[in-house]
Design a protein around this motif. Structure first.
Motif, PDB file in Angstrom:
ATOM      1  N   GLU A  93       0.833  -1.197   0.000  1.00  0.00           N
ATOM      2  CA  GLU A  93       0.000   0.000   0.000  1.00  0.00           C
ATOM      3  C   GLU A  93       0.870   1.251   0.000  1.00  0.00           C
ATOM      4  N   LEU A  94       1.993   1.194   0.715  1.00  0.00           N
ATOM      5  CA  LEU A  94       2.919   2.327   0.712  1.00  0.00           C
ATOM      6  C   LEU A  94       3.534   2.514  -0.673  1.00  0.00           C
ATOM      7  N   GLU A  95       3.791   1.414  -1.365  1.00  0.00           N
ATOM      8  CA  GLU A  95       4.277   1.518  -2.743  1.00  0.00           C
ATOM      9  C   GLU A  95       3.261   2.261  -3.609  1.00  0.00           C
ATOM     10  N   ASP A  96       1.999   1.893  -3.481  1.00  0.00           N
ATOM     11  CA  ASP A  96       0.945   2.532  -4.285  1.00  0.00           C
ATOM     12  C   ASP A  96       0.786   4.004  -3.931  1.00  0.00           C
ATOM     13  N   LYS A  97       0.865   4.325  -2.651  1.00  0.00           N
ATOM     14  CA  LYS A  97       0.635   5.693  -2.200  1.00  0.00           C
ATOM     15  C   LYS A  97       1.796   6.623  -2.542  1.00  0.00           C
ATOM     16  N   THR A  98       3.028   6.097  -2.512  1.00  0.00           N
ATOM     17  CA  THR A  98       4.196   6.950  -2.733  1.00  0.00           C
ATOM     18  C   THR A  98       4.737   6.885  -4.158  1.00  0.00           C
ATOM     19  N   GLY A  99       4.458   5.786  -4.862  1.00  0.00           N
ATOM     20  CA  GLY A  99       5.004   5.611  -6.194  1.00  0.00           C
ATOM     21  C   GLY A  99       6.423   5.080  -6.205  1.00  0.00           C
ATOM     22  N   TYR A 100       6.916   4.660  -5.038  1.00  0.00           N
ATOM     23  CA  TYR A 100       8.280   4.121  -4.941  1.00  0.00           C
ATOM     24  C   TYR A 100       8.225   2.627  -4.635  1.00  0.00           C
ATOM     25  N   SER A 101       9.294   1.932  -5.004  1.00  0.00           N
ATOM     26  CA  SER A 101       9.365   0.493  -4.775  1.00  0.00           C
ATOM     27  C   SER A 101       9.599   0.206  -3.298  1.00  0.00           C
ATOM     28  N   ALA A 102       9.273  -1.028  -2.906  1.00  0.00           N
ATOM     29  CA  ALA A 102       9.488  -1.439  -1.519  1.00  0.00           C
ATOM     30  C   ALA A 102      10.960  -1.310  -1.140  1.00  0.00           C
ATOM     31  N   ARG A 103      11.840  -1.629  -2.066  1.00  0.00           N
ATOM     32  CA  ARG A 103      13.275  -1.554  -1.776  1.00  0.00           C
ATOM     33  C   ARG A 103      13.698  -0.126  -1.477  1.00  0.00           C
ATOM     34  N   THR A 104      13.215   0.823  -2.273  1.00  0.00           N
ATOM     35  CA  THR A 104      13.556   2.225  -2.045  1.00  0.00           C
ATOM     36  C   THR A 104      12.968   2.731  -0.736  1.00  0.00           C
ATOM     37  N   LEU A 105      11.723   2.329  -0.471  1.00  0.00           N
ATOM     38  CA  LEU A 105      11.075   2.736   0.775  1.00  0.00           C
ATOM     39  C   LEU A 105      11.853   2.218   1.982  1.00  0.00           C
ATOM     40  N   GLN A 106      12.235   0.957   1.937  1.00  0.00           N
ATOM     41  CA  GLN A 106      12.967   0.357   3.051  1.00  0.00           C
ATOM     42  C   GLN A 106      14.299   1.070   3.265  1.00  0.00           C
ATOM     43  N   ARG A 107      15.007   1.336   2.174  1.00  0.00           N
ATOM     44  CA  ARG A 107      16.335   1.940   2.271  1.00  0.00           C
ATOM     45  C   ARG A 107      16.252   3.361   2.842  1.00  0.00           C
ATOM     46  N   GLN A 108      15.362   4.183   2.303  1.00  0.00           N
ATOM     47  CA  GLN A 108      15.292   5.569   2.736  1.00  0.00           C
ATOM     48  C   GLN A 108      14.730   5.694   4.146  1.00  0.00           C
ATOM     49  N   PHE A 109      13.688   4.939   4.440  1.00  0.00           N
ATOM     50  CA  PHE A 109      13.095   4.981   5.778  1.00  0.00           C
ATOM     51  C   PHE A 109      14.101   4.493   6.818  1.00  0.00           C
ATOM     52  N   GLY A 110      14.834   3.433   6.487  1.00  0.00           N
ATOM     53  CA  GLY A 110      15.842   2.922   7.405  1.00  0.00           C
ATOM     54  C   GLY A 110      16.935   3.925   7.678  1.00  0.00           C
ATOM     55  N   ALA A 111      17.352   4.669   6.640  1.00  0.00           N
ATOM     56  CA  ALA A 111      18.391   5.681   6.812  1.00  0.00           C
ATOM     57  C   ALA A 111      17.925   6.805   7.729  1.00  0.00           C
ATOM     58  N   ASP A 112      16.658   7.191   7.601  1.00  0.00           N
ATOM     59  CA  ASP A 112      16.129   8.303   8.386  1.00  0.00           C
ATOM     60  C   ASP A 112      15.699   7.898   9.791  1.00  0.00           C
ATOM     61  N   MET A 113      15.121   6.696   9.916  1.00  0.00           N
ATOM     62  CA  MET A 113      14.495   6.305  11.175  1.00  0.00           C
ATOM     63  C   MET A 113      15.218   5.186  11.909  1.00  0.00           C
ATOM     64  N   GLY A 114      16.156   4.510  11.240  1.00  0.00           N
ATOM     65  CA  GLY A 114      16.909   3.452  11.897  1.00  0.00           C
ATOM     66  C   GLY A 114      16.199   2.120  11.959  1.00  0.00           C
ATOM     67  N   MET A 115      15.048   2.000  11.297  1.00  0.00           N
ATOM     68  CA  MET A 115      14.273   0.761  11.298  1.00  0.00           C
ATOM     69  C   MET A 115      13.444   0.696  10.031  1.00  0.00           C
ATOM     70  N   SER A 116      12.791  -0.415   9.811  1.00  0.00           N
ATOM     71  CA  SER A 116      11.953  -0.578   8.626  1.00  0.00           C
ATOM     72  C   SER A 116      10.580   0.052   8.850  1.00  0.00           C
ATOM     73  N   PRO A 117       9.849   0.360   7.766  1.00  0.00           N
ATOM     74  CA  PRO A 117       8.459   0.820   7.934  1.00  0.00           C
ATOM     75  C   PRO A 117       7.608  -0.179   8.710  1.00  0.00           C
ATOM     76  N   LYS A 118       7.834  -1.480   8.501  1.00  0.00           N
ATOM     77  CA  LYS A 118       7.054  -2.498   9.215  1.00  0.00           C
ATOM     78  C   LYS A 118       7.289  -2.411  10.716  1.00  0.00           C
ATOM     79  N   ALA A 119       8.545  -2.208  11.117  1.00  0.00           N
ATOM     80  CA  ALA A 119       8.856  -2.099  12.546  1.00  0.00           C
ATOM     81  C   ALA A 119       8.187  -0.868  13.148  1.00  0.00           C
ATOM     82  N   PHE A 120       8.174   0.228  12.394  1.00  0.00           N
ATOM     83  CA  PHE A 120       7.540   1.434  12.908  1.00  0.00           C
ATOM     84  C   PHE A 120       6.024   1.261  12.981  1.00  0.00           C
TER      85      PHE A 120
END
Length: 277
Positions: free
Chosen positions: A183-210
């Motif tokens: 759903e995050l892929e659909d809402k943002t237009g980015y792939s799961a891999r990109t979402l995981q990488r960028q979110f992890g860099a900013d927040m220190g964890m995966s979107p699922k963990a948050f």
């Protein structure tokens, strides 16, 4: 989404540490803050009868000062991912500053990942905090301590998340943690891999963990504040596949079953234990 809009949105998110409140010897004092990155300040003294206190996932960074007259100290705590034991001295008075959920203070000499589930001596990671430390541990007035910290934070820079992470955070909060990666892929237009990488860099964890953290906090809030609670309804509201999944997850993250927790909250008159200043 602008940084100001993000912080305004984050300020509406609840962050609870119920075991600190329920294990306070007297009132658990809470004060708001005019600074957009601070959720609130708090002060308490642990009960003499309490052997263990637990911290639960809340997505927040806390700075906790032990204001003991002979051996004061201060520590920076990152959010845990599951319930963990924290050591408190029963005869000491504590002052804490809790940052808004999802906000990473820029004055810390740490990455977001280094904060997760760990704590550090404040003066080791914020060398410029010597004056702040001395002011707070030498004061016995909660309002004055909050003012000292407020003055300090006004001089510090913010650590701004990427626009993508800001968008993901907004979607996680809006769904109370029940949004899925596709759903995050659909809402943002980015792939799961990109979402995981960028979110992890900013927040220190995966979107699922948050998401797990936000659902945990939403469940705790529901148990604290709803007059009548049906566990099956609460599990459904928070997007759990079934009630048993909700029960297992709650026990892991809060260190109590929902029923045990609810009984403890009622017995302790949880909301009456909090003194808002």
């Amino acid at each position: 989404m602008s940084t100001n809009s993000l912080v305004s949105h984050l300020a509406r998110i609840r962050s609870k540490q119920p075991w600190l409140v329920m294990n306070a010897a007297e009132k658990f004092s809470v004060s708001g803050s005019n600074h957009k990155s601070i959720s609130h300040f708090y002060s308490f003294q642990p009960k003499a009868s309490v052997e263990q206190t637990f911290a639960i996932p809340d997505g927040c960074v806390d700075i906790l000062f032990d204001c003991d007259g002979s051996n004061p100290n201060a520590a920076v705590f990152g959010t845990p991912l599951e319930a963990i034991t924290i050591e408190l001295n029963k005869d000491h008075r504590y002052f804490g500053a809790r940052f808004v959920s999802g906000v990473m203070p820029d004055f810390l000499d740490l990455s977001a990942a280094e904060l997760i589930g760990r704590h550090y001596d404040l003066l080791d990671v914020v060398p410029q905090a010597n004056q702040l430390f001395n002011e707070i541990v030498n004061s016995t007035d909660f309002s004055q301590q909050a003012a000292f910290f407020g003055k300090f934070i006004e001089t510090q820079n913010e650590r701004k998340p990427s626009m993508l992470t800001a968008q993901v955070l907004r979607n996680i909060y809006d769904s109370e943690g029940s949004v899925r990666i596709n759903e995050l892929e659909d809402k943002t237009g980015y792939s799961a891999r990109t979402l995981q990488r960028q979110f992890g860099a900013d927040m220190g964890m995966s979107p699922k963990a948050f998401c797990r953290i936000v659902r945990c906090q939403s469940a705790v809030y529901g148990l604290n504040h709803r007059e009548k609670v049906t566990f099956s309804d609460l599990a459904c509201d928070l997007g759990f596949s079934d009630q048993s999944h909700f029960l297992r997850e709650f026990k892991k993250l809060v260190n109590a079953t929902p029923l045990d927790y609810l009984n403890r909250v009622k017995h302790q008159n949880y909301l009456e234990s909090i003194q808002y200043l």
